[in-house]
Write a protein that holds these residues in place. Structure first.
Motif, PDB file in Angstrom:
ATOM      1  N   HIS A   1       0.803  -1.207   0.000  1.00  0.00           N
ATOM      2  CA  HIS A   1       0.000   0.000   0.000  1.00  0.00           C
ATOM      3  C   HIS A   1       0.849   1.275   0.000  1.00  0.00           C
ATOM      4  CE1 HIS A   1      -2.929  -2.969   1.543  1.00  0.00           C
ATOM      5  NE2 HIS A   1      -3.777  -2.260   0.852  1.00  0.00           N
ATOM      6  N   ILE A   2       1.913   1.289   0.767  1.00  0.00           N
ATOM      7  CA  ILE A   2       2.711   2.506   0.879  1.00  0.00           C
ATOM      8  C   ILE A   2       3.340   2.890  -0.454  1.00  0.00           C
ATOM      9  CG2 ILE A   2       4.798   1.338   1.691  1.00  0.00           C
ATOM     10  CD1 ILE A   2       3.540   4.876   2.656  1.00  0.00           C
ATOM     11  N   THR A   3       3.698   1.912  -1.253  1.00  0.00           N
ATOM     12  CA  THR A   3       4.283   2.206  -2.563  1.00  0.00           C
ATOM     13  C   THR A   3       3.275   2.950  -3.432  1.00  0.00           C
ATOM     14  OG1 THR A   3       5.650   0.234  -2.404  1.00  0.00           O
ATOM     15  CG2 THR A   3       5.376   1.189  -4.595  1.00  0.00           C
ATOM     16  N   ILE A   4       2.043   2.510  -3.422  1.00  0.00           N
ATOM     17  CA  ILE A   4       0.998   3.155  -4.218  1.00  0.00           C
ATOM     18  C   ILE A   4       0.689   4.543  -3.663  1.00  0.00           C
ATOM     19  CG2 ILE A   4      -1.432   3.016  -4.899  1.00  0.00           C
ATOM     20  CD1 ILE A   4      -1.029  -0.070  -4.866  1.00  0.00           C
ATOM     21  N   VAL A   5       0.587   4.652  -2.354  1.00  0.00           N
ATOM     22  CA  VAL A   5       0.319   5.953  -1.733  1.00  0.00           C
ATOM     23  C   VAL A   5       1.428   6.941  -2.090  1.00  0.00           C
ATOM     24  CG1 VAL A   5       0.148   7.182   0.473  1.00  0.00           C
ATOM     25  CG2 VAL A   5      -1.076   5.044   0.149  1.00  0.00           C
ATOM     26  N   ASN A   6       2.668   6.529  -1.954  1.00  0.00           N
ATOM     27  CA  ASN A   6       3.787   7.414  -2.286  1.00  0.00           C
ATOM     28  C   ASN A   6       3.786   7.787  -3.762  1.00  0.00           C
ATOM     29  OD1 ASN A   6       4.953   7.844   0.224  1.00  0.00           O
ATOM     30  ND2 ASN A   6       6.108   5.944   0.111  1.00  0.00           N
ATOM     31  N   TYR A   7       3.484   6.836  -4.630  1.00  0.00           N
ATOM     32  CA  TYR A   7       3.422   7.118  -6.065  1.00  0.00           C
ATOM     33  C   TYR A   7       2.374   8.195  -6.342  1.00  0.00           C
ATOM     34  CZ  TYR A   7       2.659   6.562 -11.050  1.00  0.00           C
ATOM     35  OH  TYR A   7       2.522   6.815 -12.386  1.00  0.00           O
ATOM     36  N   LEU A   8       1.183   8.009  -5.801  1.00  0.00           N
ATOM     37  CA  LEU A   8       0.110   8.976  -6.033  1.00  0.00           C
ATOM     38  C   LEU A   8       0.454  10.359  -5.475  1.00  0.00           C
ATOM     39  CD1 LEU A   8      -2.957   6.687  -5.242  1.00  0.00           C
ATOM     40  CD2 LEU A   8      -2.261   7.557  -7.491  1.00  0.00           C
ATOM     41  N   LEU A   9       1.020  10.382  -4.286  1.00  0.00           N
ATOM     42  CA  LEU A   9       1.370  11.661  -3.668  1.00  0.00           C
ATOM     43  C   LEU A   9       2.492  12.375  -4.417  1.00  0.00           C
ATOM     44  CD1 LEU A   9       1.184  10.675   0.107  1.00  0.00           C
ATOM     45  CD2 LEU A   9      -0.479  12.028  -1.186  1.00  0.00           C
ATOM     46  N   ASN A  10       3.441  11.613  -4.950  1.00  0.00           N
ATOM     47  CA  ASN A  10       4.586  12.207  -5.636  1.00  0.00           C
ATOM     48  C   ASN A  10       4.300  12.619  -7.071  1.00  0.00           C
ATOM     49  OD1 ASN A  10       6.458  12.118  -3.495  1.00  0.00           O
ATOM     50  ND2 ASN A  10       6.806   9.954  -3.869  1.00  0.00           N
ATOM     51  N   TYR A  11       3.458  11.877  -7.768  1.00  0.00           N
ATOM     52  CA  TYR A  11       3.243  12.132  -9.189  1.00  0.00           C
ATOM     53  C   TYR A  11       1.939  12.841  -9.517  1.00  0.00           C
ATOM     54  CZ  TYR A  11       7.408   9.431  -9.942  1.00  0.00           C
ATOM     55  OH  TYR A  11       8.710   8.993  -9.915  1.00  0.00           O
ATOM     56  N   TYR A  12       1.108  13.066  -8.540  1.00  0.00           N
ATOM     57  CA  TYR A  12      -0.146  13.785  -8.743  1.00  0.00           C
ATOM     58  C   TYR A  12      -0.262  14.898  -7.701  1.00  0.00           C
ATOM     59  CZ  TYR A  12      -1.304   9.980 -11.857  1.00  0.00           C
ATOM     60  OH  TYR A  12      -1.283   9.077 -12.885  1.00  0.00           O
ATOM     61  N   PRO A  13       0.456  15.999  -7.918  1.00  0.00           N
ATOM     62  CA  PRO A  13       0.491  17.071  -6.916  1.00  0.00           C
ATOM     63  C   PRO A  13      -0.873  17.705  -6.629  1.00  0.00           C
ATOM     64  CG  PRO A  13       1.528  17.770  -8.960  1.00  0.00           C
ATOM     65  CD  PRO A  13       1.240  16.313  -9.098  1.00  0.00           C
ATOM     66  N   ALA A  14      -1.801  17.600  -7.560  1.00  0.00           N
ATOM     67  CA  ALA A  14      -3.128  18.186  -7.341  1.00  0.00           C
ATOM     68  C   ALA A  14      -4.087  17.193  -6.683  1.00  0.00           C
ATOM     69  CB  ALA A  14      -3.701  18.662  -8.671  1.00  0.00           C
ATOM     70  N   LEU A  15      -3.556  16.065  -6.243  1.00  0.00           N
ATOM     71  CA  LEU A  15      -4.374  15.035  -5.610  1.00  0.00           C
ATOM     72  C   LEU A  15      -5.052  15.598  -4.364  1.00  0.00           C
ATOM     73  CD1 LEU A  15      -4.926  11.933  -5.879  1.00  0.00           C
ATOM     74  CD2 LEU A  15      -3.191  11.651  -4.131  1.00  0.00           C
ATOM     75  N   GLU A  16      -6.323  15.329  -4.241  1.00  0.00           N
ATOM     76  CA  GLU A  16      -7.094  15.801  -3.093  1.00  0.00           C
ATOM     77  C   GLU A  16      -7.004  14.737  -1.986  1.00  0.00           C
ATOM     78  OE1 GLU A  16     -11.606  17.245  -2.467  1.00  0.00           O
ATOM     79  OE2 GLU A  16     -10.884  17.254  -4.547  1.00  0.00           O
ATOM     80  N   VAL A  17      -6.091  14.922  -1.038  1.00  0.00           N
ATOM     81  CA  VAL A  17      -5.854  13.891  -0.021  1.00  0.00           C
ATOM     82  C   VAL A  17      -7.022  13.714   0.940  1.00  0.00           C
ATOM     83  CG1 VAL A  17      -3.339  13.984  -0.093  1.00  0.00           C
ATOM     84  CG2 VAL A  17      -4.569  15.453   1.492  1.00  0.00           C
ATOM     85  N   ASP A  18      -7.910  14.679   1.019  1.00  0.00           N
ATOM     86  CA  ASP A  18      -9.057  14.570   1.914  1.00  0.00           C
ATOM     87  C   ASP A  18     -10.350  14.230   1.183  1.00  0.00           C
ATOM     88  OD1 ASP A  18      -7.684  15.074   4.340  1.00  0.00           O
ATOM     89  OD2 ASP A  18      -7.654  17.203   3.868  1.00  0.00           O
ATOM     90  N   LYS A  19     -10.230  13.764  -0.053  1.00  0.00           N
ATOM     91  CA  LYS A  19     -11.398  13.340  -0.823  1.00  0.00           C
ATOM     92  C   LYS A  19     -12.063  12.177  -0.100  1.00  0.00           C
ATOM     93  CE  LYS A  19     -13.640  13.081  -4.859  1.00  0.00           C
ATOM     94  NZ  LYS A  19     -14.438  14.130  -5.372  1.00  0.00           N
ATOM     95  N   ARG A  20     -13.375  12.178  -0.060  1.00  0.00           N
ATOM     96  CA  ARG A  20     -14.105  11.120   0.653  1.00  0.00           C
ATOM     97  C   ARG A  20     -14.708  10.114  -0.318  1.00  0.00           C
ATOM     98  NH1 ARG A  20     -15.469  12.410   6.155  1.00  0.00           N
ATOM     99  NH2 ARG A  20     -14.492  14.366   6.724  1.00  0.00           N
ATOM    100  N   ASP A  21     -14.760   8.879   0.127  1.00  0.00           N
ATOM    101  CA  ASP A  21     -15.380   7.832  -0.689  1.00  0.00           C
ATOM    102  C   ASP A  21     -16.893   7.918  -0.507  1.00  0.00           C
ATOM    103  OD1 ASP A  21     -16.052   6.596   1.728  1.00  0.00           O
ATOM    104  OD2 ASP A  21     -14.768   4.866   1.415  1.00  0.00           O
ATOM    105  N   PRO A  22     -17.660   7.067  -1.182  1.00  0.00           N
ATOM    106  CA  PRO A  22     -19.130   7.131  -1.060  1.00  0.00           C
ATOM    107  C   PRO A  22     -19.653   6.976   0.365  1.00  0.00           C
ATOM    108  CG  PRO A  22     -18.520   5.815  -2.963  1.00  0.00           C
ATOM    109  CD  PRO A  22     -17.248   6.119  -2.222  1.00  0.00           C
ATOM    110  N   ARG A  23     -18.876   6.339   1.243  1.00  0.00           N
ATOM    111  CA  ARG A  23     -19.304   6.193   2.646  1.00  0.00           C
ATOM    112  C   ARG A  23     -18.857   7.362   3.515  1.00  0.00           C
ATOM    113  NH1 ARG A  23     -17.157   0.354   4.081  1.00  0.00           N
ATOM    114  NH2 ARG A  23     -15.798   1.828   5.080  1.00  0.00           N
TER     115      ARG A  23
END
Length: 59
Positions: A1-23
């Motif tokens: 999981h950490i590899t994917i999280v780091n990839y998303l955080l590093n390569y998608y600077p506009a990523l909304e880290v507080d985005k909520r899922d349907p629940r």
């Protein structure tokens, strides 16, 4: 999981880290519930909201 999280955080600077899922859960909430301390740390360093609350359960 950490590899994917780091990839998303590093390569998608506009990523909304507080985005909520349907629940209504954030990635930080899910990582914390699953005991993924490495993911929790990475999300907090990326600016995830430590005070976010699950609207359904109030946690």
């Amino acid at each position: 999981h950490i590899t994917i999280v780091n990839y998303l955080l590093n390569y998608y600077p506009a990523l909304e880290v507080d985005k909520r899922d349907p629940r209504g859960l954030t990635a930080l909430m899910k990582a914390a519930v699953q005991g993924r301390q490495d993911c929790v740390a990475a999300l907090l360093l990326a600016g995830a909201d430590l005070r976010a609350v699950d609207a359904v359960k109030g946690k």
